[in-house]
Design an enzyme around this catalytic site. Sequence first.
Site, short mmCIF file in Angstrom:
data_model
loop_
_atom_site.label_atom_id
_atom_site.label_comp_id
_atom_site.label_asym_id
_atom_site.label_seq_id
_atom_site.Cartn_x
_atom_site.Cartn_y
_atom_site.Cartn_z
N THR A 63 0.87 -1.17 0.00
CA THR A 63 0.00 0.00 0.00
C THR A 63 0.91 1.22 0.00
OG1 THR A 63 -1.80 -1.11 1.15
CG2 THR A 63 -1.76 1.29 1.26
N LYS A 119 -7.35 1.57 -3.17
CA LYS A 119 -7.01 1.17 -1.79
C LYS A 119 -7.21 2.34 -0.83
CE LYS A 119 -5.51 -1.28 1.67
NZ LYS A 119 -4.23 -1.98 1.77
N LYS A 124 -0.30 5.37 8.37
CA LYS A 124 0.48 5.49 7.14
C LYS A 124 -0.46 5.54 5.94
CE LYS A 124 1.58 2.36 4.46
NZ LYS A 124 1.95 1.13 3.74
#
Length: 286
Positions: A96, A171, A239
């Site tokens: 990711t 995502k 994050k």
Amino acid sequence: MSDKRVSFLGLGVMGYPMAGHLATKGYAVTVYNRTATKAQKWGQAFKGTVANTPADAARDADIVMMCVGDDNDVRHVAEQALTVMKPGSVLIDHTTASASVARELAKTCREKQVDFLDAPVSGGQAGAENGQLTVMVGGDAAVFEKVKPVIDVYARHSQCMGESGSGQLAKMMNQICIAGIVQGLAEALHFGKRAGLDCQQVVDVISKGAAQSWQMENRAGTMIEGKYDFGFAVDWMRKDLSIALDEARRNGSTLALTALIDQYYADVQKSGGGRWDTSSLLTRLG
């Protein structure tokens, strides 16, 4: 047994089982991990080949898969792998990361006649271990179709979302949705406790209706019990939300709720819960 040679770079909580599924299905898998002992453990468990560097792992591979930490890790590991990857091979990044690093890497790969797909995953550690991940892919649709049978070894669903970077953007949407749902669930459980209700009993009822969600089905029980030492860590979610908020600033979208919940996760970190599951948002409500 497949005749495709596969390498997997990064054996964290996701990469370790993902690479394991490939080996179990008969692929010739070579792995690399920054912590060598983890790679050696994987090699013994799955009778695969262990390499000392990303380049050693990627040499002669038809498909190179990565699942590392962040943009800088992606650049560092991909740079080494691309020094040896052969024309016509495919680099798949399951990290990711940002859409910008995906586009950057796609350009670098084109120059080396290597195909590239950004392919972040959803489903957490359990999804990886059970081969039930959802994979959001950015890149050339024809390339995706070529490697889809390999990806589907550890995925229950994989889909090409558009050009390079689209997988990462999808995502981001996934994480935005999760953050909002978890906060709503945390507030509902907090409210129910203060109201003197049996929260498990309430969840059993409302999970049969419109309030139902994956988070409710899989996390409400552990939230009620105050258990958070498992699952997708708060540090990782911060994050991911940082990536989404950065992208929002670039494309002009408004993520007011996401920004607020990101700060709630910062509160959890400050209380020592950086490695707790994301459902730990409830802890800051008392």
